[in-house]
Design a protein around this motif. Structure first.
Motif, PDB file in Angstrom:
ATOM      1  N   SER A 121       0.727  -1.331   0.074  1.00 39.19           N
ATOM      2  CA  SER A 121      -0.060  -0.003   0.000  1.00 39.19           C
ATOM      3  C   SER A 121       0.817   1.128  -0.081  1.00 39.19           C
ATOM      4  O   SER A 121       0.479   2.219  -0.185  1.00 39.19           O
ATOM      5  N   ALA A 134       1.515   2.080  -5.599  1.00 37.77           N
ATOM      6  CA  ALA A 134       0.600   1.528  -4.325  1.00 37.77           C
ATOM      7  C   ALA A 134      -0.428   0.762  -4.753  1.00 37.77           C
ATOM      8  O   ALA A 134      -1.390   1.396  -5.513  1.00 37.77           O
ATOM      9  N   ASN A 135      -0.528  -0.591  -4.175  1.00 37.99           N
ATOM     10  CA  ASN A 135      -1.639  -1.534  -4.661  1.00 37.99           C
ATOM     11  C   ASN A 135      -1.674  -1.931  -6.283  1.00 37.99           C
ATOM     12  O   ASN A 135      -2.811  -2.339  -6.368  1.00 37.99           O
TER      13      ASN A 135
END
Length: 164
Positions: free
Chosen positions: A110, A137-138
């Motif tokens: 994340s 992120a992600n």
């Protein structure tokens, strides 16, 4: 008496019919038997299988040590969220002559740390280069790998990158 016991259990087959479905040795096939499985629970069919619907086992794998193992006996669809740079390893592929295909979903953490993923040397990629993972992120990258030689060679393909 066997007939009374079967009746009490609401079984409509006779004891002789139930015995007809028995196989003498686990892991073997016998003429006119219903379905047989080997000691691993693998069922082999000599003809086509036509299914109205088909599902595969999905498994989320975890790692914080730097090695993530995908056990081919456990699933065909794997998901792993990176928390460290990771080396993938594959175990228990079917024997030579049996095809096996899996999908692998890799998710960056994340924080978008840009962790890298190393593939086993047995994986062959188009153009001889492993794909570079997405770093956001992600972000999700999906790969498909297939083997037919007991895992000696895996053919790897990118199904999608920077998803999510």
């Amino acid at each position: 008496e066997a007939a009374t016991a079967l009746t009490n259990l609401n079984v409509t087959a006779t004891a002789a019919k139930l015995n007809y479905n028995d196989i003498s040795t686990l892991g073997t096939s016998e003429n006119s038997k219903t379905v047989t499985a080997d000691a691993n629970g693998d069922v082999s069919l000599s003809e086509e299988l036509k299914a109205k619907s088909y599902n595969e086992t999905y498994l989320q794998v975890f790692d914080s040590t730097g090695t993530t193992t995908l056990n081919c006996e456990s699933a065909n669809t794997f998901m792993h969220t990176l928390t460290v740079a990771t080396q993938l390893a594959f175990t228990s592929p079917p024997t030579t002559g049996t095809g096996y295909t899996m999908s692998v979903e890799i998710i960056q953490d994340s924080s978008g740390s840009g962790y890298v993923l190393s593939w086993p040397t047995s994986v062959v990629w188009p153009g001889s280069s492993a794909p570079v993972l997405s770093t956001g992120a992600n972000q999700i990258d999906v790969f498909v790998l297939t083997t037919r030689d007991g895992g000696t060679t895996w053919y790897g393909f990118t199904a999608g990158q920077a998803l999510g």
